[in-house]
Design a protein around this motif. Structure first.
Motif, mmCIF file in Angstrom:
data_model
loop_
_atom_site.group_PDB
_atom_site.id
_atom_site.type_symbol
_atom_site.label_atom_id
_atom_site.label_comp_id
_atom_site.label_asym_id
_atom_site.label_seq_id
_atom_site.Cartn_x
_atom_site.Cartn_y
_atom_site.Cartn_z
ATOM 1 N N ARG A 1 -14.266 1.235 -9.412
ATOM 2 C CA ARG A 1 -13.901 0.167 -8.477
ATOM 3 C C ARG A 1 -12.734 0.553 -7.588
ATOM 4 N N GLY A 2 -12.385 1.804 -7.608
ATOM 5 C CA GLY A 2 -11.197 2.222 -6.879
ATOM 6 C C GLY A 2 -11.417 2.365 -5.391
ATOM 7 N N TYR A 3 -10.317 2.485 -4.699
ATOM 8 C CA TYR A 3 -10.381 2.687 -3.262
ATOM 9 C C TYR A 3 -9.078 3.263 -2.742
ATOM 10 N N TRP A 4 -9.174 3.802 -1.560
ATOM 11 C CA TRP A 4 -8.021 4.249 -0.781
ATOM 12 C C TRP A 4 -8.273 3.713 0.608
ATOM 13 N N LYS A 5 -7.496 2.738 1.001
ATOM 14 C CA LYS A 5 -7.649 2.112 2.314
ATOM 15 C C LYS A 5 -6.487 2.525 3.202
ATOM 16 N N ILE A 6 -6.807 2.796 4.433
ATOM 17 C CA ILE A 6 -5.786 3.165 5.406
ATOM 18 C C ILE A 6 -5.923 2.240 6.604
ATOM 19 N N SER A 7 -4.803 1.715 7.044
ATOM 20 C CA SER A 7 -4.837 0.905 8.263
ATOM 21 C C SER A 7 -3.715 1.367 9.192
ATOM 22 N N ILE A 8 -4.002 1.253 10.470
ATOM 23 C CA ILE A 8 -3.003 1.526 11.504
ATOM 24 C C ILE A 8 -2.818 0.220 12.256
ATOM 25 N N GLU A 9 -1.596 -0.289 12.210
ATOM 26 C CA GLU A 9 -1.283 -1.565 12.852
ATOM 27 C C GLU A 9 -0.388 -1.276 14.059
ATOM 28 N N ILE A 10 -0.834 -1.702 15.217
ATOM 29 C CA ILE A 10 -0.084 -1.438 16.451
ATOM 30 C C ILE A 10 0.483 -2.752 16.970
ATOM 31 N N PHE A 11 1.800 -2.779 17.091
ATOM 32 C CA PHE A 11 2.507 -3.958 17.575
ATOM 33 C C PHE A 11 3.249 -3.597 18.866
ATOM 34 N N ALA A 12 3.835 -4.587 19.501
ATOM 35 C CA ALA A 12 4.537 -4.361 20.765
ATOM 36 C C ALA A 12 5.701 -3.379 20.605
ATOM 37 N N ASN A 13 6.400 -3.429 19.457
ATOM 38 C CA ASN A 13 7.588 -2.589 19.297
ATOM 39 C C ASN A 13 7.499 -1.575 18.159
ATOM 40 N N GLN A 14 6.352 -1.503 17.478
ATOM 41 C CA GLN A 14 6.233 -0.525 16.401
ATOM 42 C C GLN A 14 4.776 -0.251 16.052
ATOM 43 N N ILE A 15 4.592 0.849 15.322
ATOM 44 C CA ILE A 15 3.294 1.228 14.773
ATOM 45 C C ILE A 15 3.481 1.380 13.269
#
Length: 145
Positions: A62-76
């Protein structure tokens, strides 16, 4: 806490990226080396307090490795989430616990500077085997939560 991550983590992340495109600078944070450093950090926290009670590994079922990239106005933000499970003892077939941990790297909007690094166990994703003794459950919960 950022101050407690291994020095090689900062050496890897803080190399100068100015000449590389923004996308490449962000993509460099998506690799196994980053996850391994986070894993070793979490393992150190758990083993320090639980000792030989448990080691942990990837949850093959049931395992996982999730990656997300969140882009905001002043940071990533680049966020890695990984599910782990304790290694079963020889005398049992079910693991004692499983949990999810997160490594979050916050960069400035140009991905030139690290604003923050956080590595932690996500308390809402901690599961302890209900068949364990009360004292063992309590000890594991104290460490993971």
């Amino acid at each position: 806490d950022i101050q407690h991550l291994p020095q090689e983590f900062f050496t890897y992340l803080c190399r100068p990226y100015q000449k590389e495109p923004l996308t490449l600078r962000v993509l460099k944070l998506i690799n196994q080396k980053i996850v391994l450093l986070g894993y070793n950090y979490i393992k150190g926290l758990i083993c320090k307090d639980l000792g030989r009670i448990k080691d942990f590994k990837d949850d093959q079922n049931r395992g996982y490795w999730k990656i997300s990239i969140e882009i905001f106005a002043n940071q990533i933000c680049v966020v890695h989430k990984k599910k782990q499970v304790s290694s079963p003892q020889e005398d049992i077939t079910r693991s004692d616990f499983d949990f999810v941990w997160e490594l979050r790297v916050e960069l400035d909007r140009q991905a030139q500077k690290i604003k923050n690094i956080e590595c932690k166990i996500l308390k809402s994703f901690v599961n302890v085997n209900p068949k364990l003794s009360s004292s063992k459950k309590k000890k594991i919960q104290e460490v993971l939560e």
